[in-house]
Write an enzyme that holds these catalytic residues in place. Structure first.
Site, PDB file in Angstrom:
ATOM      1  N   ASP A 118       0.863  -1.169   0.000  1.00 16.52           N
ATOM      2  CA  ASP A 118       0.000   0.000   0.000  1.00 16.52           C
ATOM      3  C   ASP A 118       0.913   1.238   0.000  1.00 16.52           C
ATOM      4  O   ASP A 118       2.112   1.129   0.286  1.00 16.52           O
ATOM      5  CB  ASP A 118      -0.898  -0.038   1.240  1.00 16.52           C
ATOM      6  CG  ASP A 118      -1.717   1.219   1.408  1.00 16.52           C
ATOM      7  OD1 ASP A 118      -2.365   1.637   0.439  1.00 16.52           O
ATOM      8  OD2 ASP A 118      -1.697   1.783   2.517  1.00 16.52           O
ATOM      9  N   ASP A 145      -0.189   5.147   1.010  1.00 16.63           N
ATOM     10  CA  ASP A 145      -0.459   6.067   2.117  1.00 16.63           C
ATOM     11  C   ASP A 145      -0.553   5.310   3.436  1.00 16.63           C
ATOM     12  O   ASP A 145      -1.349   4.390   3.579  1.00 16.63           O
ATOM     13  CB  ASP A 145      -1.778   6.809   1.873  1.00 16.63           C
ATOM     14  CG  ASP A 145      -1.737   7.639   0.601  1.00 16.63           C
ATOM     15  OD1 ASP A 145      -1.005   8.623   0.572  1.00 16.63           O
ATOM     16  OD2 ASP A 145      -2.455   7.273  -0.360  1.00 16.63           O
ATOM     17  N   ASP A 152      -1.489  -0.703   5.998  1.00 15.33           N
ATOM     18  CA  ASP A 152      -1.743  -0.176   7.338  1.00 15.33           C
ATOM     19  C   ASP A 152      -3.201  -0.236   7.756  1.00 15.33           C
ATOM     20  O   ASP A 152      -3.544   0.210   8.847  1.00 15.33           O
ATOM     21  CB  ASP A 152      -1.270   1.279   7.422  1.00 15.33           C
ATOM     22  CG  ASP A 152      -2.151   2.213   6.594  1.00 15.33           C
ATOM     23  OD1 ASP A 152      -2.275   1.967   5.386  1.00 15.33           O
ATOM     24  OD2 ASP A 152      -2.714   3.176   7.164  1.00 15.33           O
TER      25      ASP A 152
END
Length: 232
Positions: A9, A11, A180
């Protein structure tokens, strides 16, 4: 497990873009004559793509209050503002470059890629700016396909492309998704891949319920975590 592909991922995993995303959302709200929102609130809206980010900021995640023209104009303004200001405060998390270099050196046959719900052009521009792009054979964004994470299409496409590059079959079980938020963990599960949750990102509160295969508290822990997953 023979690990052949690691998909990251963006961001909250490779970069901390919280401030620039929040500023772009609040600039959009002010453009529409609405009051700004606290950054802590806006940060909870990140992760499901620009459309959902703006709808949440407008208080309309289900699309019930505003017509498409209103939302489209808000998204357009956001994208124009973010295009100019996407690197004002954004930075690569400490240890990311070193961890990627360690993974690459220790496992030269493993391919790496980016799969984010951020639009693909700013994703690629940010990775190029920070020199992250040299580690990834591909970078797909939220507008690269007709669906976004947690739909598995993007991850499935990367698996197929990695198999073509390596010249050998590659299955989801040979793939690791690093992210995240629960969106990333669910993407992996929906594809049949393994997952590594990053508790230092933008949405660590969502990881527990999603139950990743493993978690790390810093990018510097990625290489060791990957080694452990290879042994399990």
């Amino acid at each position: 497990m023979t690990l052949s592909l690691i998909v990251f991922d963006l961001d909250g995993t490779l970069i901390d873009s919280r401030v620039d995303l929040c500023n772009a959302v609040n600039a959009t709200l002010q453009h529409l004559g609405r009051p700004a929102l606290p950054q802590a609130v806006v940060a909870t809206y990140i992760g499901d793509g620009v459309g959902m980010l703006i709808r949440r900021a407008l208080g309309d995640p289900a699309g019930e209050r505003h017509d498409d023209e209103y939302v489209t104009s808000a998204i357009t303004y956001f994208l124009e503002y973010y295009h100019v200001h996407k690197l004002d405060n954004t930075y690569v998390y400490k240890g990311v470059l070193e961890a990627l270099e360690t993974i690459k050196a220790a496992n030269p046959k493993i391919l790496m890629a980016v799969l984010t719900n951020k639009p693909v052009n700013p994703s690629r521009a940010i990775c190029a700016h920070f020199g992250l792009d040299r580690y990834f054979f591909q970078n797909y964004g939220g507008n690269s396909f007709h669906t976004k994470k947690p739909d598995p299409l993007g991850l499935q496409t990367l698996i197929a492309e990695a198999a073509a590059l390596s010249g050998k079959p590659l299955t989801p079980s040979q793939t690791l998704m690093v992210g995240d938020s629960d969106v990333d963990i669910l993407t992996a599960r929906n594809c049949g891949a393994r997952s590594l949750g990053c508790t230092f990102g933008l949405a660590p509160h969502s990881l527990a319920a999603a139950e990743p295969d493993a978690t790390v508290d810093a990018p510097s822990e990625w290489p060791a975590a990957i080694d452990r997953l290879l042994i399990d």
